[in-house]
Motif scaffolding. Structure first.
Motif, PDB file in Angstrom:
ATOM      1  N   GLY A   1       0.795  -1.214   0.000  1.00  0.00           N
ATOM      2  CA  GLY A   1       0.000   0.000   0.000  1.00  0.00           C
ATOM      3  C   GLY A   1       0.827   1.262   0.000  1.00  0.00           C
ATOM      4  N   ARG A   2       0.109   2.362  -0.117  1.00  0.00           N
ATOM      5  CA  ARG A   2       0.735   3.675  -0.222  1.00  0.00           C
ATOM      6  C   ARG A   2       1.006   4.245   1.165  1.00  0.00           C
ATOM      7  N   VAL A   3       2.160   4.881   1.325  1.00  0.00           N
ATOM      8  CA  VAL A   3       2.474   5.659   2.518  1.00  0.00           C
ATOM      9  C   VAL A   3       2.959   7.030   2.056  1.00  0.00           C
ATOM     10  N   ASP A   4       2.648   8.036   2.854  1.00  0.00           N
ATOM     11  CA  ASP A   4       3.011   9.404   2.504  1.00  0.00           C
ATOM     12  C   ASP A   4       4.271   9.828   3.253  1.00  0.00           C
TER      13      ASP A   4
ATOM     14  N   ASP B   1      14.708  10.978   0.658  1.00  0.00           N
ATOM     15  CA  ASP B   1      15.203   9.990  -0.303  1.00  0.00           C
ATOM     16  C   ASP B   1      15.611   8.687   0.385  1.00  0.00           C
ATOM     17  N   GLU B   2      16.316   8.809   1.519  1.00  0.00           N
ATOM     18  CA  GLU B   2      16.737   7.607   2.240  1.00  0.00           C
ATOM     19  C   GLU B   2      15.523   6.847   2.782  1.00  0.00           C
ATOM     20  N   VAL B   3      14.537   7.588   3.306  1.00  0.00           N
ATOM     21  CA  VAL B   3      13.322   6.973   3.846  1.00  0.00           C
ATOM     22  C   VAL B   3      12.553   6.267   2.731  1.00  0.00           C
TER      23      VAL B   3
ATOM     24  N   GLU C   1      10.561   1.289   0.142  1.00  0.00           N
ATOM     25  CA  GLU C   1      10.443   0.455  -1.062  1.00  0.00           C
ATOM     26  C   GLU C   1      10.988  -0.938  -0.810  1.00  0.00           C
ATOM     27  N   GLU C   2      12.089  -1.046  -0.062  1.00  0.00           N
ATOM     28  CA  GLU C   2      12.641  -2.359   0.275  1.00  0.00           C
ATOM     29  C   GLU C   2      11.670  -3.164   1.127  1.00  0.00           C
ATOM     30  N   ALA C   3      10.873  -2.465   1.955  1.00  0.00           N
ATOM     31  CA  ALA C   3       9.912  -3.140   2.814  1.00  0.00           C
ATOM     32  C   ALA C   3       8.618  -3.477   2.073  1.00  0.00           C
ATOM     33  N   GLY C   4       8.492  -3.064   0.816  1.00  0.00           N
ATOM     34  CA  GLY C   4       7.322  -3.429   0.011  1.00  0.00           C
ATOM     35  C   GLY C   4       6.246  -2.368  -0.052  1.00  0.00           C
ATOM     36  N   PHE C   5       6.493  -1.193   0.465  1.00  0.00           N
ATOM     37  CA  PHE C   5       5.502  -0.120   0.440  1.00  0.00           C
ATOM     38  C   PHE C   5       5.655   0.702  -0.838  1.00  0.00           C
TER      39      PHE C   5
END
Length: 138
Positions: A60-63, A120-122, A127-131
């Motif tokens: 899912g999407r996170v802001d 950018d780091e966050v 993305e690595e966690a699948g979000f």
């Protein structure tokens, strides 16, 4: 230099002195023509199985928001709008983010706050966690 001896160098002379019966591969010569090794089998395509036990790649999407208001001019990166994720996993994500960015941070009201403008780091960690991270707001 009496009493001290030098070690003999092993070379071609010693190979001739070895008896025939001690040759480890000598018995293979008497077997005649041996078959070649196994034929190369075509690569087997992986079988699709259930996704149980694998990481979810679409969570899912996170802001990701950068805020400065009310913080004495200091920027803070806030990650919010997590869906279907528990508090322990959020805390683990916050810990990864703090460590990767080399800054402090906290959890407030279900949001992760990281000190500084580290969007950018966050984003890379999420993305690595699948979000699906999205930059929004100021």
């Amino acid at each position: 230099m009496k009493g001290m001896s030098r070690k003999k160098k092993r070379g071609a002379e010693d190979a001739d002195e070895q008896p025939e019966g001690n040759h480890p591969f000598g018995a293979l010569d008497g077997l005649g023509k041996l078959p070649s090794g196994p034929e190369a089998a075509p690569p087997i395509a992986p079988v699709k199985t259930s996704k149980r036990g694998q990481k979810n790649t679409n969570r899912g999407r996170v802001d990701i928001v950068r805020q400065k208001a009310g913080r004495g001019g200091k920027a803070v990166t806030i990650v919010k709008n997590f869906k279907g994720i528990g508090l322990p996993e959020k805390q683990e994500l916050a810990k990864k983010m703090r460590k990767a960015c080399g800054v402090g941070g906290t959890m407030k009201d279900g949001c992760i706050e990281i000190q500084g403008d580290k969007r950018d780091e966050v984003k890379r960690i999420l993305e690595e966690a699948g979000f699906n991270p999205v930059f929004s707001g100021g």
